[in-house]
Design a protein around this motif. Sequence first.
Motif, PDB file in Angstrom:
ATOM      1  N   ASP A 141      -1.199  11.516 -20.491  1.00  9.12           N
ATOM      2  CA  ASP A 141      -1.004  12.710 -21.312  1.00  9.12           C
ATOM      3  C   ASP A 141      -1.858  13.885 -20.836  1.00  9.12           C
ATOM      4  O   ASP A 141      -1.640  15.015 -21.289  1.00  9.12           O
ATOM      5  CB  ASP A 141      -1.349  12.404 -22.778  1.00  9.12           C
ATOM      6  N   VAL A 142      -2.832  13.626 -19.973  1.00 17.33           N
ATOM      7  CA  VAL A 142      -3.737  14.684 -19.553  1.00 17.33           C
ATOM      8  C   VAL A 142      -3.485  15.133 -18.119  1.00 17.33           C
ATOM      9  O   VAL A 142      -4.041  16.147 -17.688  1.00 17.33           O
ATOM     10  CB  VAL A 142      -5.209  14.238 -19.698  1.00 17.33           C
ATOM     11  N   PHE A 143      -2.665  14.394 -17.386  1.00 19.53           N
ATOM     12  CA  PHE A 143      -2.377  14.757 -15.997  1.00 19.53           C
ATOM     13  C   PHE A 143      -1.102  15.585 -15.974  1.00 19.53           C
ATOM     14  O   PHE A 143      -0.052  15.141 -16.435  1.00 19.53           O
ATOM     15  CB  PHE A 143      -2.208  13.499 -15.142  1.00 19.53           C
ATOM     16  N   ARG A 144      -1.189  16.784 -15.437  1.00 20.35           N
ATOM     17  CA  ARG A 144      -0.059  17.699 -15.418  1.00 20.35           C
ATOM     18  C   ARG A 144       0.397  17.956 -13.985  1.00 20.35           C
ATOM     19  O   ARG A 144      -0.424  18.062 -13.067  1.00 20.35           O
ATOM     20  CB  ARG A 144      -0.431  19.030 -16.091  1.00 20.35           C
ATOM     21  N   VAL A 176       0.838  -1.198   0.000  1.00 26.71           N
ATOM     22  CA  VAL A 176       0.000   0.000   0.000  1.00 26.71           C
ATOM     23  C   VAL A 176       0.872   1.248   0.000  1.00 26.71           C
ATOM     24  O   VAL A 176       0.619   2.212  -0.741  1.00 26.71           O
ATOM     25  CB  VAL A 176      -0.949  -0.008   1.209  1.00 26.71           C
ATOM     26  N   SER A 177       1.908   1.249   0.840  1.00 29.64           N
ATOM     27  CA  SER A 177       2.811   2.392   0.912  1.00 29.64           C
ATOM     28  C   SER A 177       3.539   2.609  -0.413  1.00 29.64           C
ATOM     29  O   SER A 177       3.684   3.747  -0.880  1.00 29.64           O
ATOM     30  CB  SER A 177       3.828   2.176   2.040  1.00 29.64           C
ATOM     31  N   ALA A 178       3.991   1.503  -1.034  1.00 32.80           N
ATOM     32  CA  ALA A 178       4.716   1.617  -2.299  1.00 32.80           C
ATOM     33  C   ALA A 178       3.834   2.199  -3.397  1.00 32.80           C
ATOM     34  O   ALA A 178       4.276   3.050  -4.176  1.00 32.80           O
ATOM     35  CB  ALA A 178       5.246   0.251  -2.711  1.00 32.80           C
ATOM     36  N   ILE A 179       2.585   1.753  -3.460  1.00 42.50           N
ATOM     37  CA  ILE A 179       1.676   2.238  -4.510  1.00 42.50           C
ATOM     38  C   ILE A 179       1.273   3.687  -4.256  1.00 42.50           C
ATOM     39  O   ILE A 179       1.331   4.527  -5.153  1.00 42.50           O
ATOM     40  CB  ILE A 179       0.447   1.327  -4.590  1.00 42.50           C
ATOM     41  N   ALA A 180       0.876   3.976  -3.002  1.00 49.46           N
ATOM     42  CA  ALA A 180       0.410   5.330  -2.697  1.00 49.46           C
ATOM     43  C   ALA A 180       1.533   6.353  -2.845  1.00 49.46           C
ATOM     44  O   ALA A 180       1.335   7.438  -3.414  1.00 49.46           O
ATOM     45  CB  ALA A 180      -0.156   5.378  -1.278  1.00 49.46           C
ATOM     46  N   GLY A 181       2.722   6.018  -2.350  1.00 45.70           N
ATOM     47  CA  GLY A 181       3.815   6.979  -2.370  1.00 45.70           C
ATOM     48  C   GLY A 181       4.346   7.295  -3.745  1.00 45.70           C
ATOM     49  O   GLY A 181       5.007   8.321  -3.930  1.00 45.70           O
ATOM     50  N   ASN A 182       4.090   6.437  -4.719  1.00 39.37           N
ATOM     51  CA  ASN A 182       4.635   6.647  -6.062  1.00 39.37           C
ATOM     52  C   ASN A 182       3.561   6.800  -7.137  1.00 39.37           C
ATOM     53  O   ASN A 182       3.887   6.951  -8.307  1.00 39.37           O
ATOM     54  CB  ASN A 182       5.546   5.471  -6.429  1.00 39.37           C
ATOM     55  N   MET A 183       2.292   6.755  -6.727  1.00 41.26           N
ATOM     56  CA  MET A 183       1.213   6.828  -7.703  1.00 41.26           C
ATOM     57  C   MET A 183       1.197   8.162  -8.449  1.00 41.26           C
ATOM     58  O   MET A 183       0.919   8.205  -9.661  1.00 41.26           O
ATOM     59  CB  MET A 183      -0.134   6.597  -7.010  1.00 41.26           C
ATOM     60  N   PHE A 184       1.476   9.249  -7.767  1.00 37.22           N
ATOM     61  CA  PHE A 184       1.456  10.564  -8.410  1.00 37.22           C
ATOM     62  C   PHE A 184       2.480  10.611  -9.542  1.00 37.22           C
ATOM     63  O   PHE A 184       2.177  11.049 -10.660  1.00 37.22           O
ATOM     64  CB  PHE A 184       1.743  11.655  -7.380  1.00 37.22           C
ATOM     65  N   ALA A 185       3.714  10.122  -9.253  1.00 37.74           N
ATOM     66  CA  ALA A 185       4.759  10.142 -10.276  1.00 37.74           C
ATOM     67  C   ALA A 185       4.424   9.209 -11.425  1.00 37.74           C
ATOM     68  O   ALA A 185       4.669   9.532 -12.599  1.00 37.74           O
ATOM     69  CB  ALA A 185       6.097   9.753  -9.654  1.00 37.74           C
ATOM     70  N   ILE A 186       3.860   8.037 -11.117  1.00 35.73           N
ATOM     71  CA  ILE A 186       3.512   7.082 -12.167  1.00 35.73           C
ATOM     72  C   ILE A 186       2.423   7.656 -13.074  1.00 35.73           C
ATOM     73  O   ILE A 186       2.482   7.541 -14.303  1.00 35.73           O
ATOM     74  CB  ILE A 186       3.056   5.750 -11.543  1.00 35.73           C
ATOM     75  N   THR A 187       1.436   8.314 -12.460  1.00 35.29           N
ATOM     76  CA  THR A 187       0.356   8.919 -13.245  1.00 35.29           C
ATOM     77  C   THR A 187       0.883  10.049 -14.118  1.00 35.29           C
ATOM     78  O   THR A 187       0.528  10.153 -15.304  1.00 35.29           O
ATOM     79  CB  THR A 187      -0.745   9.452 -12.318  1.00 35.29           C
ATOM     80  N   ALA A 188       1.739  10.896 -13.552  1.00 35.33           N
ATOM     81  CA  ALA A 188       2.297  12.003 -14.329  1.00 35.33           C
ATOM     82  C   ALA A 188       3.163  11.510 -15.474  1.00 35.33           C
ATOM     83  O   ALA A 188       3.238  12.141 -16.539  1.00 35.33           O
ATOM     84  CB  ALA A 188       3.116  12.907 -13.407  1.00 35.33           C
ATOM     85  N   SER A 189       3.805  10.358 -15.275  1.00 37.84           N
ATOM     86  CA  SER A 189       4.695   9.833 -16.307  1.00 37.84           C
ATOM     87  C   SER A 189       3.950   9.134 -17.423  1.00 37.84           C
ATOM     88  O   SER A 189       4.384   9.169 -18.583  1.00 37.84           O
ATOM     89  CB  SER A 189       5.690   8.862 -15.662  1.00 37.84           C
TER      90      SER A 189
END
Length: 241
Positions: A132-135, A116-129
């Motif tokens: 194409d619509v998340f800035r 849970v910690s691994a997914i939550a802590g890195n989800m923002f970066a994964i989504t931004a990477s």
Amino acid sequence: MASQSMQTPSVSSHPEPAPHRDLWPGIAGVVSGALLIAGHILWLRTPDTTGPGAIRNVVTFYAKDSNQALAETSALMLLAAGLLFMFFLVALSRLAGNRSHLVLVGGTVFTVLLMVSAIAGNMFAITASTSDVFRVGPQTAHIAILLLDLAYAAAIASMAGAAVLLFAVWRAARESRAVPMWLAWFGFVVAVLSLGAMFSAWATPVLLGVWVVAAGVVLILNARVAQRDEGQEPAVATGTP
């Protein structure tokens, strides 16, 4: 009829060969501990979200493609560490004897919350990477702060589960000596530090990773010794007088 009834137990009581049963779990423990250390060190690079400049820190950090890639790498490392840890956990529970249930429960809680910690802590970066619509910007930085806080809370809770596991191994070592005392006392120290995870969660996962590596080495050595001893045993005649 009598001869058949006498031959039946010899088939069902065939000894189970098990000199190698701790070898691969031990290897899994070594790799899991190494991935836990590396993944947590990468995760520690995340920006500070407590100060007045948190928004600026988050935007500056996640705007870099290299930091997004490191976040994805950290997530993959921690998820792989959790999966391998479950394989290692089964063998570790066998050494704990009558406290195996505490080892399994504590280890399972740790693994679930680690993921849970691994997914939550890195989800923002994964989504931004990947999107194409998340800035990355001041408007979305609040999401990153929320996810990072969630990841830190999950890390604190995961170390509580790890503390249960480590205390159980320590007690088992004192009662049966199935675990080396140096490893048990090392785990005891990590467990005590884990109880203050609110202040030490940045360091205790790394210490736990070192302990898992050491425990994996112990399992590997046990498997090697068992294999050597079995190879030295004289052949037993199977014939009956």
